[in-house]
Design a protein around this motif. Structure first.
Motif, PDB file in Angstrom:
ATOM      1  N   GLU A  84       0.836  -1.197   0.000  1.00 10.68           N
ATOM      2  CA  GLU A  84       0.000   0.000   0.000  1.00 10.68           C
ATOM      3  C   GLU A  84       0.876   1.254   0.000  1.00 10.68           C
ATOM      4  O   GLU A  84       2.036   1.224   0.405  1.00 10.68           O
ATOM      5  N   GLU A  85       0.309   2.366  -0.446  1.00 13.27           N
ATOM      6  CA  GLU A  85       0.983   3.643  -0.288  1.00 13.27           C
ATOM      7  C   GLU A  85       1.137   3.963   1.197  1.00 13.27           C
ATOM      8  O   GLU A  85       0.237   3.670   2.002  1.00 13.27           O
ATOM      9  N   ILE A  86       2.263   4.562   1.573  1.00 11.00           N
ATOM     10  CA  ILE A  86       2.489   4.846   2.993  1.00 11.00           C
ATOM     11  C   ILE A  86       2.087   6.260   3.378  1.00 11.00           C
ATOM     12  O   ILE A  86       2.102   6.607   4.556  1.00 11.00           O
ATOM     13  N   GLY A  87       1.727   7.087   2.417  1.00 11.58           N
ATOM     14  CA  GLY A  87       1.342   8.456   2.726  1.00 11.58           C
ATOM     15  C   GLY A  87       2.552   9.371   2.773  1.00 11.58           C
ATOM     16  O   GLY A  87       3.312   9.469   1.819  1.00 11.58           O
ATOM     17  N   GLU A  88       2.759  10.034   3.882  1.00  9.27           N
ATOM     18  CA  GLU A  88       3.874  10.965   4.022  1.00  9.27           C
ATOM     19  C   GLU A  88       5.200  10.217   4.054  1.00  9.27           C
ATOM     20  O   GLU A  88       5.274   9.057   4.455  1.00  9.27           O
ATOM     21  N   ALA A  89       6.268  10.909   3.655  1.00  7.67           N
ATOM     22  CA  ALA A  89       7.599  10.311   3.676  1.00  7.67           C
ATOM     23  C   ALA A  89       7.985   9.921   5.095  1.00  7.67           C
ATOM     24  O   ALA A  89       7.641  10.606   6.065  1.00  7.67           O
ATOM     25  N   VAL A  90       8.699   8.793   5.211  1.00 10.43           N
ATOM     26  CA  VAL A  90       9.102   8.250   6.513  1.00 10.43           C
ATOM     27  C   VAL A  90      10.605   8.403   6.666  1.00 10.43           C
ATOM     28  O   VAL A  90      11.373   8.072   5.753  1.00 10.43           O
ATOM     29  N   LYS A  91      11.048   8.891   7.826  1.00  6.75           N
ATOM     30  CA  LYS A  91      12.473   9.089   8.076  1.00  6.75           C
ATOM     31  C   LYS A  91      13.156   7.741   8.272  1.00  6.75           C
ATOM     32  O   LYS A  91      12.648   6.852   8.956  1.00  6.75           O
ATOM     33  N   VAL A  92      14.333   7.587   7.657  1.00  7.15           N
ATOM     34  CA  VAL A  92      15.136   6.380   7.795  1.00  7.15           C
ATOM     35  C   VAL A  92      16.171   6.622   8.894  1.00  7.15           C
ATOM     36  O   VAL A  92      16.891   7.634   8.868  1.00  7.15           O
TER      37      VAL A  92
END
Length: 598
Positions: A84-92
C-alpha cells in the motif's frame, strides 16, 4: 419510446407552423402544455445518452461474463506481492556502515509493478481464460531522498516514500473501486480478442497504461514510463502525477522506456511501437522538452516488441528482431505475442534526423535483445553492445506445461530443472560491429555461457551514453536459484542475487582465445535479491568508474528491505553502506539516481 419521442418532435414542428384561425386557441393550448418537455428534449444530447446506455450494457455484460481472479503467488515469490501507499515520507534511521561524504545529494527512485486490488488478475469467461503476465501491474514509485544537514557537518537526512503513478486507466479503476480493464497479454485466443474488443468499446484502450518500468529526466522535469503509453510527469519531491507528457500534442502513442539523451545537444531520442500502422515511429525532442523537432515513420512491415533504442554521436540504432505483436493472429486462434525463431533479425543504423530510406540495415542471427548496454562509433564501425538472448527472454506459461492454478513448490521435476539450466545457454553479453562502408557484420560473445549466471538490466555511467565506454554493470540471476525457485520458468519471475562489473578493455583470465572480457562479481548474502540497480557517478570523478552502484534489495530470511551502496572501484568488497528501509519494497524494474544539483 423512441417512436413516441420522434412523434412528439414531429408534432411540435408541425404546431409551430401557421394554422388556420379556427385552430389558433388549440395550438396555444397544446404548445403551452408540452413546452417544458419539448424544450428539454431539444437540449438532449442523444449521442451521449446512447453512449451511456451502451457503456452500461457492456459493463453489465462484462460483470456477468468475466470473473476476475488473483493470480497465485508461491512463498518463494512473496516479495512480488503489492504494498500500500504509505502516505507521508518516513524518516530512515538505521544505516549499517557509512554513506561517503562525497556521495551526491539527490533521490534514488525505482519503478515497478504494484497491482491494484490485491494482485495481478486473470479472468475466466465463456470465451476462455486471459491473464496479465508478471511484468504487468500498476506502476509504483519507491524513492529514497538523501540530503545533508548543513549545520551539522556531513550528517545525512534520509527519507523514504512510495506512491502510485496515477495514469488515466489507474484513475478509471480507482474511481470504480474494482478491476475493470480485462487482462489480455496471455490466454486463449478468443478470450484475448474479446478482452481487447471490450476494453476498446468501454474505455477506448487496448489494455492498462501501466507506467511501471522506468523513470527519466529531461530539461529538469521528471517522468515515469512504460512503453505501452506516453510518459507521466512526476513531482520528484512528492511523487504526485502531474499529467501526461505529449510534447504539446505532437506525440500521442507509445514511448520507449529507455529514451536516450544526446550528449552534445541535450536532445532526447525516443521511439514508439504500435500494433496498427504505423508500426514504428522515431522522434527527437528538443533540449528544452517543448517541441518535437523530428518525427518519422520507419515503415516497418510488422509490429515488433522493442524495449530499447540506441544512439551514437551521429546515429540512431534500431533493433528489428522477430518478437512481434499481431492482432490478426488472434482471429485465427494464434498467440497475440509470438517469437519466430525462423524470422529475420536486423539492426538499423539511421542518421539522427533521417527517414526510413536513410537507414542502413545489417542482417544478424535471429535473437532477442531486451536491453542495450551502449552503442558508439569506432572509425567506420558502429559498435552495439547488448544483453543477447537466442530466444524471447521472458518465459511463457505454456513453455513449462505447468498450470498456474495447480502449481506448487514441488512442481519442478528433474527434467524441468535441467531445462531451466539449459536456458542459460541462450544468454550472453555480446558485441556487434557493423561496418558502415562495407556492410560487414562481426558478432562475438563477450561473456561465457557456463550456466552460472544470466546477466541482465545493464547500466553504465550515463556520461558515456553514445560514446566508447570501458565499464558496464549488470544484475545477476544465479542458475541454481533460478532452477530451484518454482514457477520462475513458468511465471517469468526473475530474482537478482548479485551484481557484475564488466571491463570491456581487459581479457578474462579464463579465456585463451581473447574474446571474453573481465567480469567482477558482487554477490549478496543468501536469499537477498536486488532490483533497480543504477550507477551514481562522483560529482568530481575522474575515472569512468568513480562512483557507486546503488540498489534496492530484500532479505527474504528477515523480510527486510534495504538499499545497498557498493563502491564501483572496489566492486567485490563488502558494501560501504546498507540502509534499512521502514517498509517492504517489492521487486521491481529500473532505478535511477537524480542529483539535486541538475
Amino acid at each position: 419510446m423512441a417512436a413516441y419521442i420522434y412523434a412528439c418532435q414531429v408534432n411540435y414542428c408541425c404546431l409551430k407552423k401557421p394554422l388556420i384561425p379556427k385552430f389558433k386557441d388549440l395550438r396555444a393550448s397544446v404548445s403551452s402544455t408540452f413546452k417544458p418537455f419539448l424544450s428539454n428534449l431539444e437540449n438532449l444530447d442523444v449521442q451521449k445518452v446512447i453512449k451511456e446506455i451502451s457503456f452500461k450494457l457492456l459493463d453489465n455484460f462484462v460483470d456477468f461474463t468475466f470473473e476476475f481472479l488473483d493470480q497465485p503467488l508461491l512463498p518463494s515469490q512473496s516479495n512480488f506481492a503489492p504494498v500500500e501507499e504509505i502516505g507521508e515520507a518516513v524518516k530512515v534511521t538505521t544505516i549499517q556502515g557509512k554513506i561517503p561524504n562525497d556521495f551526491p545529494e539527490g533521490v534514488y527512485i525505482r519503478n515497478g509493478a504494484n497491482p491494484l486490488f490485491g494482485g495481478l488478475k486473470s479472468t475466466k469467461s465463456i470465451f476462455g481464460k486471459s491473464s496479465h503476465i508478471w511484468i504487468e501491474g500498476e506502476g509504483m514509485l519507491h524513492a529514497l531522498y538523501l540530503t545533508k544537514e548543513k549545520e551539522k557537518g556531513n550528517k545525512w537526512n534520509i527519507f523514504y516514500k512510495n506512491k502510485y503513478v496515477e495514469t488515466d486507466t489507474f484513475n478509471i479503476e480507482k474511481d470504480r473501486k474494482k478491476p475493470s480493464i480485462i487482462p489480455n497479454m496471455e490466454g486463449d485466443a478468443l478470450a484475448v480478442f474479446m478482452a481487447i474488443l471490450l476494453n476498446v468499446l468501454r474505455f477506448g484502450v487496448f489494455h492498462k497504461y501501466l507506467s511501471n518500468t522506468n523513470v527519466f529526466e529531461h530539461s529538469k522535469k521528471y517522468y515515469s514510463i512504460a512503453e505501452n503509453h506516453i510518459p507521466q510527469e512526476i513531482n520528484i519531491q512528492t511523487l504526485e502525477t502531474l499529467g501526461n507528457w505529449t510534447i504539446n500534442g505532437d506525440w500521442t502513442r507509445s514511448f520507449t522506456a529507455h529514451p536516450k539523451k544526446i550528449r552534445d545537444t541535450g536532445e532526447l531520442v525516443i521511439m514508439g511501437t504500435y500494433p496498427l500502422k504505423p508500426y514504428f515511429e522515431l522522434g527527437v525532442i528538443s533540449a528544452d522538452g517543448k517541441q518535437m523537432i523530428h518525427k518519422v515513420d520507419l515503415k516497418l512491415n510488422r509490429c515488433i516488441l522493442c524495449h530499447e533504442i540506441g544512439v551514437t554521436k551521429r546515429y540512431n540504432v534500431i533493433l528489428d528482431f522477430p518478437l512481434t505483436m499481431d492482432l490478426k493472429r488472434l482471429i485465427i486462434g494464434e498467440e497475440l505475442i509470438k517469437y519466430n525463431e525462423d524470422g529475420y533479425a536486423r539492426i538499423g543504423i539511421m542518421p539522427r534526423y533521417g527517414d526510413a530510406n536513410s537507414i542502413k540495415w545489417f542482417e544478424v542471427e535471429p535473437c532477442y535483445v531486451f536491453h542495450l548496454i551502449n552503442c558508439f562509433e569506432d572509425n567506420n564501425e558502429v559498435v552495439v553492445r547488448a544483453c543477447r538472448a537466442r530466444r524471447w527472454i521472458i518465459p511463457r506459461p505454456n513453455e513449462s506445461e505447468l498450470s498456474l492454478g495447480t502449481l506448487n513448490e514441488t512442481s519442478f521435476s528433474k527434467d524441468n530443472t535441467e531445462s531451466s539450466k539449459d536456458l542459460f545457454f541462450f544468454f550472453n553479453v555480446c558485441e556487434w560491429r557493423l561496418n558502415m562502408k562495407t556492410g560487414e557484420v562481426k558478432m562475438k560473445n563477450l561473456t561465457t555461457n557456463d550456466h552460472r549466471f544470466i546477466m541482465e538490466f545493464p547500466m553504465i555511467n550515463e556520461h558515456f551514453i553514445g560514446i566508447k565506454n570501458k565499464f558496464g554493470y549488470q544484475q545477476l540471476i544465479n542458475s541454481e536459484t533460478f532452477s530451484n525457485s518454482a514457477k520462475n520458468l513458468s511465471g517469468g519471475f526473475a530474482k537478482f542475487e548479485g551484481l557484475a562489473k564488466l571491463n570491456f578493455e581487459e581479457i578474462s583470465k579464463d579465456d585463451k582465445k581473447g574474446d571474453l572480457i573481465k567480469v567482477e562479481y558482487h554477490i549478496f548474502p543468501k536469499n537477498t535479491f536486488c532490483s533497480g540497480a543504477t550507477f551514481v557517478p562522483k560529482l568530481d570523478g575522474v575515472d569512468e568508474d568513480d562512483g557507486w552502484i546503488v540498489a534496492f534489495t530484500h532479505n527474504e530470511n528477515t523480510n527486510q528491505s534495504q538499499v545497498y551502496i557498493v563502491d564501483a572501484k572496489n566492486f567485490e568488497n563488502e558494501p560501504i553502506a546498507i540502509i534499512l528501509l521502514p517498509k517492504r519494497v517489492p521487486y521491481g524494474f529500473h532505478g535511477v539516481f537524480m542529483p539535486f544539483n541538475l
